[in-house]
Write an enzyme that holds these catalytic residues in place. Sequence first.
Site, PDB file in Angstrom:
ATOM      1  N   GLN A  31     -34.035 -22.746 -20.499  1.00 33.33           N
ATOM      2  CA  GLN A  31     -33.051 -22.103 -21.368  1.00 33.33           C
ATOM      3  C   GLN A  31     -32.739 -22.960 -22.591  1.00 33.33           C
ATOM      4  O   GLN A  31     -33.029 -24.154 -22.618  1.00 33.33           O
ATOM      5  CB  GLN A  31     -31.763 -21.833 -20.571  1.00 33.33           C
ATOM      6  CG  GLN A  31     -31.208 -23.058 -19.852  1.00 33.33           C
ATOM      7  CD  GLN A  31     -30.503 -22.748 -18.554  1.00 33.33           C
ATOM      8  OE1 GLN A  31     -30.118 -21.610 -18.302  1.00 33.33           O
ATOM      9  NE2 GLN A  31     -30.308 -23.764 -17.720  1.00 33.33           N
ATOM     10  N   ASP A 155     -22.168 -21.172  -8.319  1.00 31.52           N
ATOM     11  CA  ASP A 155     -21.596 -21.365  -9.658  1.00 31.52           C
ATOM     12  C   ASP A 155     -22.737 -21.138 -10.653  1.00 31.52           C
ATOM     13  O   ASP A 155     -23.233 -22.069 -11.283  1.00 31.52           O
ATOM     14  CB  ASP A 155     -21.051 -22.799  -9.730  1.00 31.52           C
ATOM     15  CG  ASP A 155     -20.367 -23.101 -11.047  1.00 31.52           C
ATOM     16  OD1 ASP A 155     -20.244 -22.200 -11.885  1.00 31.52           O
ATOM     17  OD2 ASP A 155     -19.977 -24.271 -11.233  1.00 31.52           O
TER      18      ASP A 155
HETATM   19  N1  SAM Z   1     -19.155 -21.373 -15.125  1.00 31.00           N
HETATM   20  C1  SAM Z   1     -20.336 -20.810 -15.625  1.00 31.00           C
HETATM   21  C2  SAM Z   1     -20.300 -19.362 -15.999  1.00 31.00           C
HETATM   22  O1  SAM Z   1     -19.995 -18.501 -15.169  1.00 31.00           O
HETATM   23  O2  SAM Z   1     -20.573 -19.101 -17.148  1.00 31.00           O
HETATM   24  C3  SAM Z   1     -21.545 -21.217 -14.856  1.00 31.00           C
HETATM   25  C4  SAM Z   1     -21.852 -22.575 -15.344  1.00 31.00           C
HETATM   26  S1  SAM Z   1     -23.126 -23.499 -14.671  1.00 31.00           S
HETATM   27  C5  SAM Z   1     -23.531 -24.384 -16.155  1.00 31.00           C
HETATM   28  C6  SAM Z   1     -24.457 -22.413 -14.355  1.00 31.00           C
HETATM   29  C7  SAM Z   1     -25.723 -23.165 -13.959  1.00 31.00           C
HETATM   30  O3  SAM Z   1     -26.540 -22.323 -13.151  1.00 31.00           O
HETATM   31  C8  SAM Z   1     -26.614 -23.617 -15.136  1.00 31.00           C
HETATM   32  O4  SAM Z   1     -26.567 -25.013 -15.245  1.00 31.00           O
HETATM   33  C9  SAM Z   1     -28.002 -23.113 -14.776  1.00 31.00           C
HETATM   34  O5  SAM Z   1     -29.020 -24.049 -15.063  1.00 31.00           O
HETATM   35  C10 SAM Z   1     -27.854 -22.855 -13.270  1.00 31.00           C
HETATM   36  N2  SAM Z   1     -28.819 -21.900 -12.720  1.00 31.00           N
HETATM   37  C11 SAM Z   1     -29.258 -20.738 -13.251  1.00 31.00           C
HETATM   38  N3  SAM Z   1     -30.172 -20.187 -12.435  1.00 31.00           N
HETATM   39  C12 SAM Z   1     -30.300 -20.999 -11.363  1.00 31.00           C
HETATM   40  C13 SAM Z   1     -31.083 -20.956 -10.179  1.00 31.00           C
HETATM   41  N4  SAM Z   1     -31.921 -19.960  -9.943  1.00 31.00           N
HETATM   42  N5  SAM Z   1     -30.939 -21.968  -9.288  1.00 31.00           N
HETATM   43  C14 SAM Z   1     -30.077 -22.998  -9.504  1.00 31.00           C
HETATM   44  N6  SAM Z   1     -29.325 -23.075 -10.620  1.00 31.00           N
HETATM   45  C15 SAM Z   1     -29.432 -22.105 -11.527  1.00 31.00           C
END
Ligand code: SAM
Length: 283
Positions: A31, A155
């Site tokens: 991303q 999350d």
């Molecule tokens: N609080 C936030 C929101 O709802 O907008 C979420 C924040 S947190 C930064 C979300 C994280 O999920 C990101 O760092 C992203 O890289 C991770 N993510 C997305 N897809 C994922 C997956 N399949 N497995 C693990 N992590 C994932």
Amino acid sequence: MELWFTEKHTPYVRFSIKVDKQLYSGKSEFQRIDVFESKEFGRILTLDGYLMLTEKDEFIYHEMITHVPMSVMPQAQKILIIGGGDGGTAREILRYKTVKRIDLVDIDATVADVCRKYIPQTGASLDDPRVHCHFEDGLKYIRHYENDYDIIIVDSTDPFGPGEGLFTKEFYGNCYKALKDDGIMVNQHESPFYTEDAYAMQRAHKRIFASFPISRIYQAHIPTYPSGHWLFGFASKKYHPIEDADWDKWEKLGIKTRYYNPKLHAGAFALPNYVEEIVREVE
Ligand code: SAM
């Protein structure tokens, strides 16, 4: 010259924050990642142009995704965070001295590195010795665990792009399996307000409701998320989110929160009628 960060909330609604400067911009394997500095909200993290957190209001999201399940199970020792590479959820869990181990599984190591450097308010927690970071897809990680975790906190980003798999039946079923007999799963559950978001949250609720014996939704006000009205899912094998909350025990822990409190915990499960209707339709 004026610089503004703008996010499209619907084809007809945009949300803008005036920014002073861009502190970081990069593209990982998964991303685009940006960090901005702003007067009103402090530092802002966006992924693929979607706002993930701001320094000013992240406490609401991170307290509500953490203290609701932790006050129902204050004895929890082993926690899994899926996503959460910004470190905000880990920071809140670390406030419980009884927690022995936090596994944090984020698909993107760059998010963690960027937050460590530019948003230490959340990112610093990632270097705590109780936090074990695994940079891999949460959908794949969870397949290998059985009867292992007390609490799983999902999350994640929204249900498209890398986060899509974290809203599937397969994923919720595997979370159920990875939890102990009295385990709890909490997830960020999108917003009920705009049509497309409401559809995504209904579909997620349908799948979670089919996977867990207890499945309830609760809400919080998060000013920088679409519509400001945000939902979380509470799914559990045994504990009811209100009847089984051990607030005396929780208050004795002396954890000082800025948003969460026991009365608000109970009230957060009282949903507006239009949200109840969306949820009931798939139960
Ligand atoms: N609080 C936030 C929101 O709802 O907008 C979420 C924040 S947190 C930064 C979300 C994280 O999920 C990101 O760092 C992203 O890289 C991770 N993510 C997305 N897809 C994922 C997956 N399949 N497995 C693990 N992590 C994932």
